[in-house]
Design an enzyme around this catalytic site. Sequence first.
Site, PDB file in Angstrom:
ATOM      1  N   ASN A  28       0.781  -1.037   0.051  1.00  0.00           N
ATOM      2  CA  ASN A  28      -0.013   0.110  -0.087  1.00  0.00           C
ATOM      3  C   ASN A  28       0.798   1.342  -0.069  1.00  0.00           C
ATOM      4  OD1 ASN A  28      -2.287  -1.367  -0.026  1.00  0.00           O
ATOM      5  ND2 ASN A  28      -3.022  -1.014   1.976  1.00  0.00           N
ATOM      6  N   GLY A  66      -0.123  12.029   0.392  1.00  0.00           N
ATOM      7  CA  GLY A  66       1.276  12.647   0.793  1.00  0.00           C
ATOM      8  C   GLY A  66       1.562  12.413   2.514  1.00  0.00           C
ATOM      9  N   HIS A 118     -12.436   5.094   2.665  1.00  0.00           N
ATOM     10  CA  HIS A 118     -12.290   6.362   1.803  1.00  0.00           C
ATOM     11  C   HIS A 118     -13.413   6.650   0.853  1.00  0.00           C
ATOM     12  CE1 HIS A 118     -10.256   9.330  -0.324  1.00  0.00           C
ATOM     13  NE2 HIS A 118      -9.166   9.206   0.384  1.00  0.00           N
ATOM     14  N   GLU A 128      -5.386  18.699   3.393  1.00  0.00           N
ATOM     15  CA  GLU A 128      -6.236  17.440   3.146  1.00  0.00           C
ATOM     16  C   GLU A 128      -7.623  17.536   4.415  1.00  0.00           C
ATOM     17  OE1 GLU A 128      -4.878  13.620   1.219  1.00  0.00           O
ATOM     18  OE2 GLU A 128      -3.461  14.062   2.873  1.00  0.00           O
ATOM     19  N   HIS A 173     -10.183   1.252   3.069  1.00  0.00           N
ATOM     20  CA  HIS A 173      -9.015   1.874   2.962  1.00  0.00           C
ATOM     21  C   HIS A 173      -7.920   1.749   3.785  1.00  0.00           C
ATOM     22  CE1 HIS A 173      -6.462   4.914   0.964  1.00  0.00           C
ATOM     23  NE2 HIS A 173      -6.534   5.661   2.140  1.00  0.00           N
ATOM     24  N   ARG A 199      -8.557   7.721  11.440  1.00  0.00           N
ATOM     25  CA  ARG A 199      -7.197   8.107  11.101  1.00  0.00           C
ATOM     26  C   ARG A 199      -7.294   9.639  10.324  1.00  0.00           C
ATOM     27  NH1 ARG A 199      -3.462   7.498   6.037  1.00  0.00           N
ATOM     28  NH2 ARG A 199      -5.381   6.715   5.388  1.00  0.00           N
ATOM     29  N   GLN A 251      -0.979   8.443  -2.348  1.00  0.00           N
ATOM     30  CA  GLN A 251      -1.161   9.520  -3.082  1.00  0.00           C
ATOM     31  C   GLN A 251      -1.162  10.809  -2.393  1.00  0.00           C
ATOM     32  OE1 GLN A 251      -4.651   9.062  -5.251  1.00  0.00           O
ATOM     33  NE2 GLN A 251      -4.149   7.190  -6.300  1.00  0.00           N
ATOM     34  N   GLU A 272       0.898  -0.106   9.492  1.00  0.00           N
ATOM     35  CA  GLU A 272      -0.696  -0.176   9.550  1.00  0.00           C
ATOM     36  C   GLU A 272      -1.009  -1.427  10.497  1.00  0.00           C
ATOM     37  OE1 GLU A 272      -2.592   0.564   5.797  1.00  0.00           O
ATOM     38  OE2 GLU A 272      -4.410  -0.165   6.543  1.00  0.00           O
ATOM     39  N   SER A 332      -0.722   8.190   8.293  1.00  0.00           N
ATOM     40  CA  SER A 332       0.144   6.688   8.397  1.00  0.00           C
ATOM     41  C   SER A 332       1.223   6.817   7.695  1.00  0.00           C
ATOM     42  CB  SER A 332      -0.964   5.822   7.540  1.00  0.00           C
ATOM     43  OG  SER A 332      -1.533   6.321   6.577  1.00  0.00           O
ATOM     44  N   LEU A 333       1.740   7.320   6.655  1.00  0.00           N
ATOM     45  CA  LEU A 333       3.171   7.165   6.426  1.00  0.00           C
ATOM     46  C   LEU A 333       3.995   7.776   7.329  1.00  0.00           C
ATOM     47  CD1 LEU A 333       2.722   8.206   2.644  1.00  0.00           C
ATOM     48  CD2 LEU A 333       3.025   6.018   3.527  1.00  0.00           C
ATOM     49  N   ARG A 336     -13.545  11.588   6.899  1.00  0.00           N
ATOM     50  CA  ARG A 336     -13.655  10.744   5.752  1.00  0.00           C
ATOM     51  C   ARG A 336     -14.872   9.861   6.175  1.00  0.00           C
ATOM     52  NH1 ARG A 336      -7.786   8.461   4.398  1.00  0.00           N
ATOM     53  NH2 ARG A 336      -7.019  10.645   3.191  1.00  0.00           N
TER      54      ARG A 336
HETATM   55  C1  LIG Z   1      -4.419   3.940  -2.492  1.00  0.00           C
HETATM   56  C2  LIG Z   1      -3.950   4.377  -1.160  1.00  0.00           C
HETATM   57  C3  LIG Z   1      -3.520   5.536  -0.926  1.00  0.00           C
HETATM   58  C4  LIG Z   1      -2.937   6.212   0.300  1.00  0.00           C
HETATM   59  N1  LIG Z   1      -2.848   7.204   0.468  1.00  0.00           N
HETATM   60  C5  LIG Z   1      -1.914   7.778   1.621  1.00  0.00           C
HETATM   61  C6  LIG Z   1      -1.342   8.946   1.799  1.00  0.00           C
HETATM   62  O1  LIG Z   1      -1.463   9.644   0.793  1.00  0.00           O
HETATM   63  N2  LIG Z   1      -0.884   9.320   2.965  1.00  0.00           N
HETATM   64  C7  LIG Z   1      -0.910   8.355   4.047  1.00  0.00           C
HETATM   65  O2  LIG Z   1      -0.076   8.531   5.079  1.00  0.00           O
HETATM   66  N3  LIG Z   1      -1.213   7.084   3.756  1.00  0.00           N
HETATM   67  C8  LIG Z   1      -1.977   6.826   2.643  1.00  0.00           C
HETATM   68  N4  LIG Z   1      -2.358   5.702   2.588  1.00  0.00           N
HETATM   69  C9  LIG Z   1      -2.211   4.666   3.714  1.00  0.00           C
HETATM   70  C10 LIG Z   1      -0.987   4.096   3.818  1.00  0.00           C
HETATM   71  O3  LIG Z   1      -0.254   3.893   2.233  1.00  0.00           O
HETATM   72  C11 LIG Z   1      -0.565   2.681   4.487  1.00  0.00           C
HETATM   73  O4  LIG Z   1      -1.162   2.792   5.861  1.00  0.00           O
HETATM   74  C12 LIG Z   1       1.035   2.607   4.775  1.00  0.00           C
HETATM   75  O5  LIG Z   1       1.668   2.823   3.417  1.00  0.00           O
HETATM   76  C13 LIG Z   1       1.286   1.223   5.179  1.00  0.00           C
HETATM   77  O6  LIG Z   1       2.480   0.980   5.228  1.00  0.00           O
HETATM   78  P1  LIG Z   1       3.135  -0.488   5.796  1.00  0.00           P
HETATM   79  O7  LIG Z   1       4.584  -0.520   5.685  1.00  0.00           O
HETATM   80  O8  LIG Z   1       2.675  -0.494   7.461  1.00  0.00           O
HETATM   81  O9  LIG Z   1       2.268  -1.501   4.951  1.00  0.00           O
HETATM   82  P2  LIG Z   1       2.126  -1.707   3.375  1.00  0.00           P
HETATM   83  O10 LIG Z   1       2.797  -0.510   2.597  1.00  0.00           O
HETATM   84  O11 LIG Z   1       0.820  -2.171   3.247  1.00  0.00           O
HETATM   85  O12 LIG Z   1       3.289  -3.004   3.236  1.00  0.00           O
HETATM   86  C14 LIG Z   1       2.915  -4.434   3.729  1.00  0.00           C
HETATM   87  C15 LIG Z   1       3.840  -5.161   3.121  1.00  0.00           C
HETATM   88  O13 LIG Z   1       3.742  -6.493   3.695  1.00  0.00           O
HETATM   89  C16 LIG Z   1       3.657  -7.541   2.733  1.00  0.00           C
HETATM   90  N5  LIG Z   1       2.630  -8.893   3.204  1.00  0.00           N
HETATM   91  C17 LIG Z   1       1.692  -8.700   3.443  1.00  0.00           C
HETATM   92  N6  LIG Z   1       1.453  -9.964   4.179  1.00  0.00           N
HETATM   93  C18 LIG Z   1       2.511 -10.480   4.058  1.00  0.00           C
HETATM   94  C19 LIG Z   1       2.723 -11.959   4.478  1.00  0.00           C
HETATM   95  N7  LIG Z   1       1.987 -12.705   4.916  1.00  0.00           N
HETATM   96  N8  LIG Z   1       4.046 -12.232   4.373  1.00  0.00           N
HETATM   97  C20 LIG Z   1       4.966 -11.533   3.672  1.00  0.00           C
HETATM   98  N9  LIG Z   1       4.821 -10.412   3.439  1.00  0.00           N
HETATM   99  C21 LIG Z   1       3.584 -10.006   3.413  1.00  0.00           C
HETATM  100  C22 LIG Z   1       2.781  -6.755   1.603  1.00  0.00           C
HETATM  101  O14 LIG Z   1       2.968  -7.415   0.494  1.00  0.00           O
HETATM  102  C23 LIG Z   1       3.555  -5.369   1.644  1.00  0.00           C
HETATM  103  O15 LIG Z   1       4.873  -5.643   0.818  1.00  0.00           O
HETATM  104  C24 LIG Z   1      -2.845   5.365   1.369  1.00  0.00           C
HETATM  105  C25 LIG Z   1      -3.171   4.095   1.165  1.00  0.00           C
HETATM  106  C26 LIG Z   1      -3.784   3.387   0.118  1.00  0.00           C
HETATM  107  C27 LIG Z   1      -4.065   1.835  -0.378  1.00  0.00           C
END
Ligand SMILES: Cc1cc2nc3c(=O)[nH]c(=O)nc-3n(C[C@H](O)[C@H](O)[C@H](O)COP(=O)(O)OP(=O)(O)OC[C@H]3O[C@@H](n4cnc5c(N)ncnc54)[C@H](O)[C@@H]3O)c2cc1C
Length: 491
Positions: A38, A45, A224, A110, A327, A362, A43, A351, A367-368, A269
């Site tokens: 994700n 920021g 969302h 936002e 979302h 949120r 998108q 997340e 979240s980033l 949201r």
């Molecule tokens: C379309 C979209 C737009 C967004 N826009 C924003 C934004 O503008 N600003 C913001 O702050 N947040 C935004 N968010 C939310 C934010 O992107 C996410 O909450 C954040 O990126 C989560 O990061 P993460 O590293 O925790 O997980 P993720 O980035 O989701 O990464 C999880 C990883 O774990 C891997 N994985 C999952 N299960 C397993 C398993 N069993 N074994 C091995 N690997 C596994 C996945 O393949 C992935 O590589 C958005 C989310 C989406 C979907």
Amino acid sequence: MRKVIIIGAGLAGCYLATQLQNTCDVTIVTKKSIQDSNSMLAQGGIAASLDPGDSPAQHAADTLAAGQYHNKPAAVNQLVATGPKLIQHLIQDGMAFDRQSNGQLDFGLEGAHSHHRILHANGDRTGAALTSFVQGEIHQVHWKPYSTAIDLQVQDNVCVGVIIRNDKNQALETLTSDAVVLATGGLGNLFPLTTNNQTITGDGIAIAARAGAAISDMAFVQFHPTLLSLHGKCYGLITEAIRGSGAILVDENNHRIMANVPKKDLAPRDVVARHLKAWQEQGHQLFLDISAILDFTTRFPGVTENLDNHHVPFRTTHRIPIQPGAHFVMGGITTDLSAQTSIPHLFAIGEVACNGVHGANRLASNSLLDCLVSAKKAAEAIQKIDAVTIIPQDTPAAPQPKPLLPSLTDLQQNAWQNLGVVRTKAGLTAFQNWLSQFNYQELQPSQLNATDLAITNLCLCASLIDKAALAEPKSLGAHYIQETTVKTQAG
Ligand SMILES: Cc1cc2nc3c(=O)[nH]c(=O)nc-3n(C[C@H](O)[C@H](O)[C@H](O)COP(=O)(O)OP(=O)(O)OC[C@H]3O[C@@H](n4cnc5c(N)ncnc54)[C@H](O)[C@@H]3O)c2cc1C
């Protein structure tokens, strides 16, 4: 050197790797390619109070208000105080956030933010730009792509490793370690309409729950308001930053749907999503009117590309067909401020974790930032942990009952109906009864194929959401519960 296994190659997992690679023996396990997350899709920021007129205190106030004060204040304070410093470090290391023509950082706005504080990179491709930059900073880790984490190895209530399966040859492998860090993201694919990458199937929450880790706040799932919607299906996110730039929500008659709601199109949201759903249930179509944004295609190149790929004639109509979808999950694996879970030597970041920062809803673009901050705090804690002693054990595989599982489509449709934007007590109870006919809790995850494993994990997550929602009888933030038909402001 301590051995650390990070599950997930999104921003949280990759940033943690950059923090540990010089002092620990780090392995990153990820389900598909390192592009699949994700984080790569984000998108809008990343929020940070770096503008001179802004402050961490104002950012904290907005975060608490969006979270309906269900947040943990200490986690919020940690986010808003630590986040800007980490972003400044990234900028010093060469991360290029978008700037104005005078060279100053270009802060966007936002929903529910009281200040322009959203940094973006490469327009609306912030997540890809930031995650790729961080991945480029990783130099000495072992990568295990196309490998799925299935279950934890826990001995005497201490996490000592993880069982993974190679996607290509299906071989199981047990990796032992001094620390396992779950960074597997959320559970968007529990729902039929979602913004999430296909690999995001609630695995980390299910893995931790099976091992007995504490899980919290699962009632709170963010929907969302604006996913690109064509013929009842969703094709990615239409970022809220577009509404922050002046776009408005209308129906087929150009009726402005959010006109009479406080903060209008930039209301929280959950409020916007509920209004849109109610309007849609009255038979209306939903659109985002972008006519006020003159330089749309240059400011939102990622959204433009997606619209063009799906032949949406927005250049002439100035409208994008939208509808709400799943979302983000505010709940997850309970952690302290150092990302430590209730199981020693098991950490959770990003997340998948619930450190209390998001509360019941949120705030956009937090979240980033939380990915960076929770990873940084985990890195500090992991540097201090003791090495784990592993006692070799020969555990015979338990017999596998025949899997009795719903199809993914049935699970998603039922979840959408009963755990979605608007819930009822009767629907939550009916869903729990429906789930109870399946044996997802009795199955050995290591003996399931990839599809059944994902369904099993999603069933477990759905059950956790359902139970948490039933235990939360009043509406709060993203959890909205009502007993009667939705009343709308239709005029
Ligand atoms: C379309 C979209 C737009 C967004 N826009 C924003 C934004 O503008 N600003 C913001 O702050 N947040 C935004 N968010 C939310 C934010 O992107 C996410 O909450 C954040 O990126 C989560 O990061 P993460 O590293 O925790 O997980 P993720 O980035 O989701 O990464 C999880 C990883 O774990 C891997 N994985 C999952 N299960 C397993 C398993 N069993 N074994 C091995 N690997 C596994 C996945 O393949 C992935 O590589 C958005 C989310 C989406 C979907």
